[in-house]
Design a protein around this motif. Structure first.
Motif, short mmCIF file in Angstrom:
data_model
loop_
_atom_site.label_atom_id
_atom_site.label_comp_id
_atom_site.label_asym_id
_atom_site.label_seq_id
_atom_site.Cartn_x
_atom_site.Cartn_y
_atom_site.Cartn_z
N GLN A 93 0.84 -1.19 0.00
CA GLN A 93 0.00 0.00 0.00
C GLN A 93 0.88 1.24 0.00
O GLN A 93 1.86 1.32 0.71
N ASP A 94 0.49 2.21 -0.84
CA ASP A 94 1.19 3.50 -0.88
C ASP A 94 0.16 4.60 -1.08
O ASP A 94 -0.65 4.51 -1.99
N PRO A 95 0.14 5.62 -0.24
CA PRO A 95 0.87 5.86 0.98
C PRO A 95 0.54 4.81 2.04
O PRO A 95 -0.49 4.16 2.00
N LEU A 96 1.45 4.67 2.97
CA LEU A 96 1.29 3.69 4.04
C LEU A 96 0.09 4.05 4.91
O LEU A 96 -0.32 5.21 4.97
N TYR A 107 -4.96 6.20 -2.28
CA TYR A 107 -4.20 5.01 -1.91
C TYR A 107 -4.04 4.13 -3.14
O TYR A 107 -4.97 3.99 -3.95
N ARG A 108 -2.85 3.56 -3.30
CA ARG A 108 -2.59 2.56 -4.34
C ARG A 108 -2.26 1.26 -3.63
O ARG A 108 -1.59 1.25 -2.60
N TYR A 109 -2.72 0.17 -4.23
CA TYR A 109 -2.54 -1.14 -3.62
C TYR A 109 -1.87 -2.09 -4.62
O TYR A 109 -1.93 -1.87 -5.83
N GLY A 110 -1.24 -3.13 -4.09
CA GLY A 110 -0.68 -4.18 -4.94
C GLY A 110 0.49 -3.73 -5.79
O GLY A 110 1.37 -3.00 -5.33
N ARG A 111 0.48 -4.16 -7.06
CA ARG A 111 1.57 -3.84 -7.98
C ARG A 111 1.77 -2.35 -8.16
O ARG A 111 2.89 -1.87 -8.23
N ALA A 112 0.68 -1.63 -8.26
CA ALA A 112 0.78 -0.18 -8.46
C ALA A 112 1.49 0.49 -7.29
O ALA A 112 2.26 1.44 -7.48
N ALA A 113 1.26 0.01 -6.09
CA ALA A 113 1.91 0.58 -4.91
C ALA A 113 3.39 0.22 -4.88
O ALA A 113 4.23 1.04 -4.51
N ARG A 114 3.70 -1.01 -5.26
CA ARG A 114 5.08 -1.49 -5.18
C ARG A 114 5.97 -0.92 -6.29
O ARG A 114 7.19 -0.89 -6.15
N LEU A 115 5.39 -0.47 -7.35
CA LEU A 115 6.15 0.00 -8.51
C LEU A 115 7.13 1.13 -8.15
O LEU A 115 8.28 1.12 -8.58
#
Length: 155
Positions: A93-96, A107-115
């Motif tokens: 998750q981004d932002p945390l 908030y972005r989750y999954g692959r989008a957050a990790r990118l």
């Protein structure tokens, strides 16, 4: 996809954050501008006359520019931003959760957050690669160093 937004800093919190950054950055910038750049310019003019055992000032300048600067940049980025990037990778998750942001951010989750985290680590590896490349360049530059006149030799 969630339409949730991360909490934003209040105006007061933004001002405090800005003042903290300025309190750290301004003394460093003043030191660089008022002393270090002039000292470095003067040192570079006579670097081949400074001898430290088997190396001289030209070695220090070449390896400093081509190796130390990119390597220290990688180190600082890893030190300052790496822990957060690792937490984002773990959380997915981004932002945390609970992390405040400067502007409205979904908030972005999954692959989008990790990118972004992967991008940060790629950026760090790029600087390490530039540093390795810099070793070769510094070796080429220091292969032949103009001798210092004996009367100017500085130990």
């Amino acid at each position: 996809m969630s339409d949730e937004f991360a909490p934003t800093y209040t105006t007061r919190e933004r001002v405090v954050l800005l003042l903290k950054v300025l309190a750290i950055a301004m003394p460093i910038l003043l030191l660089l501008e008022l002393w270090f750049f002039d000292w470095l310019r003067n040192y570079a003019r006579e670097a081949n006359c400074h001898v430290y055992g088997d190396i001289n000032g030209v070695h220090l300048l070449a390896y400093g520019v081509f190796v130390l600067i990119p390597l220290s940049s990688a180190f600082l980025i890893a030190l300052l931003m790496g822990p957060r990037a690792l937490r984002v990778l773990r959380a997915g998750q981004d932002p945390l959760p609970g992390e405040k942001v400067l502007r409205q951010t979904r908030y972005r989750y999954g692959r989008a957050a990790r990118l972004r985290s992967y991008g940060l680590f790629a950026f760090i590896l790029f600087f390490v690669g530039v540093s390795i490349w810099g070793i070769l360049q510094a070796q080429k530059l220091t292969a032949t160093i103009a001798p210092c006149p004996p009367e100017q030799l500085i130990d």
